[in-house]
Enzyme design. Structure first.
Site, PDB file in Angstrom:
ATOM      1  N   CYS A  81     -86.746 -75.244  80.868  1.00  0.00           N
ATOM      2  CA  CYS A  81     -86.955 -76.325  79.903  1.00  0.00           C
ATOM      3  C   CYS A  81     -87.573 -77.579  80.535  1.00  0.00           C
ATOM      4  O   CYS A  81     -87.008 -78.177  81.443  1.00  0.00           O
ATOM      5  CB  CYS A  81     -85.603 -76.687  79.283  1.00  0.00           C
ATOM      6  SG  CYS A  81     -85.691 -78.117  78.194  1.00  0.00           S
TER       7      CYS A  81
ATOM      8  N   TYR B 253     -96.183 -77.362  72.533  1.00  0.00           N
ATOM      9  CA  TYR B 253     -95.254 -76.728  71.581  1.00  0.00           C
ATOM     10  C   TYR B 253     -95.857 -76.729  70.174  1.00  0.00           C
ATOM     11  O   TYR B 253     -95.688 -75.778  69.418  1.00  0.00           O
ATOM     12  CB  TYR B 253     -93.896 -77.463  71.565  1.00  0.00           C
ATOM     13  CG  TYR B 253     -93.018 -77.107  72.751  1.00  0.00           C
ATOM     14  CD1 TYR B 253     -92.027 -76.133  72.631  1.00  0.00           C
ATOM     15  CD2 TYR B 253     -93.177 -77.737  73.972  1.00  0.00           C
ATOM     16  CE1 TYR B 253     -91.221 -75.801  73.701  1.00  0.00           C
ATOM     17  CE2 TYR B 253     -92.379 -77.411  75.054  1.00  0.00           C
ATOM     18  CZ  TYR B 253     -91.398 -76.441  74.916  1.00  0.00           C
ATOM     19  OH  TYR B 253     -90.616 -76.110  75.979  1.00  0.00           O
TER      20      TYR B 253
END
Ligand code: GSH
Length: 309
Positions: free
Chosen positions: A55, A185
């Site tokens: 992440c 994203y």
């Protein structure tokens, strides 16, 4: 996703969608500040970070902890690299365990902190071992808290948010959040062609601009490494491993940008940084996103971090 303190349904990666089919990230809900909030006084050894090595948001906090030499002040647990049906899960051996609640899944930390929590169970989490609750689950805040009150407790002397650069840092952070950090994203999780193309263009415009900027100076704001570099590093270091292929950001790789590659090498060589980058965990994590990669096959390449040459 959690509703009223309970995990519901299967994990699914898309947080929200706008009217054009664009990916919308959910807002973090735990926003206490160590040192400012009376309930959470500054103390060495009292706070703990939960991260996922895949992440980029979690690794921002890990990278700042490393750069400032706060390893002995704030402890860390990791979740397992691949997402489970109940989101992030712990394993059986350190660093993949939760030493404080003995949780099997990250969402248990959320329900323990707020029995009526509704929202996603995301990393990073800054945890208070004494009060046994989440202090903050927003990486942008955690980075500031570490560089703020915690900095004097560290062994290194960087100031990643110096007074005289704050205006510029805030402005660039916002721009690169939209175009790059979240831009990849937005490209990867777009549900329409229009939303994807808009995100894709934002990503490469930002990369081209950064390439020009970094051809004449070592860091984005000049001679000094700042929070903006940390926020860029965590995105750029994942680019050739995952975003280029899985998120369809495939006009160019970072390896095709000489100044950006040199920039990543420079940051990677700073104290505490290399330990925050795990290419295999990054690939395993991203390629476990079922909606984007139903077979779960993890690509073999690239075999190393491409910018290392
Ligand atoms: N605003 C958060 C975003 C964190 C975030 O989206 N983390 C992702 C991993 S890259 C996550 O934990 N996702 C799990 C989920 O959405 O259920 C931050 O920057 O701290």
């Amino acid at each position: 996703m959690m509703v009223n303190g309970k995990w519901t349904g299967r994990y699914q990666p898309v947080q929200g969608v706008d009217e054009q089919g664009g990916f919308v990230r959910e807002r973090s809900q735990f926003r206490h500040w160590v040192g400012e909030d009376e309930a959470f006084p500054l103390a060495s050894g009292r706070y703990h970070l939960y991260v996922a090595m895949i992440c980029p948001w979690a690794c921002r906090t890990l990278m700042v902890r490393g750069l400032l030499g706060l390893e002995d002040v704030i402890s860390v647990s990791r979740v397992k690299p691949a997402l489970s049906e109940q989101g992030w899960a712990f394993g059986d051996t350190p660093p993949f365990i939760d030493p404080y609640l003995g949780a099997r899944h990250l969402h248990q930390l959320y329900s323990h902190s707020d029995a009526a929590y509704t929202g996603r169970a995301t990393v990073p989490v800054l945890w208070d071992k004494e009060r046994r609750c989440i202090v903050n689950n927003e990486s942008a805040d955690i980075v500031r808290v570490l560089n703020g009150v915690f900095r004097p407790l560290g062994t290194e002397k960087f100031d990643l948010y110096p007074e005289f650069l704050r205006g510029e840092i805030d402005c660039l952070n916002e721009r690169y959040y939209h175009t790059l950090n979240n831009g990849v994203y937005r490209a990867g999780f777009a549900t329409t062609q229009v939303a994807y193309e808009e995100a894709y263009r934002d990503v490469f415009e930002a990369l081209d601009e950064l390439e020009a900027r970094l051809s004449t100076q070592p860091y984005v704001l000049g001679e000094q490494v700042t929070e903006t570099d940390v926020r860029l590093f965590v995105t750029l270091v994942r680019f050739d491993l995952a975003y280029y292929s899985l998120f369809k950001c495939n006009l160019r790789r970072i390896a095709d940008y000489p100044a950006l590659s040199a920039y990543l090498r420079r940051l990677y060589a700073l104290p505490g940084v290399a330990d925050t980058v795990e290419p295999e965990a990054i690939k395993a994590g991203y390629y476990s996103i079922e909606s984007l990669n139903p077979t779960g096959i993890v690509p073999l390449g690239p075999e190393t971090l491409p910018f290392l040459g």
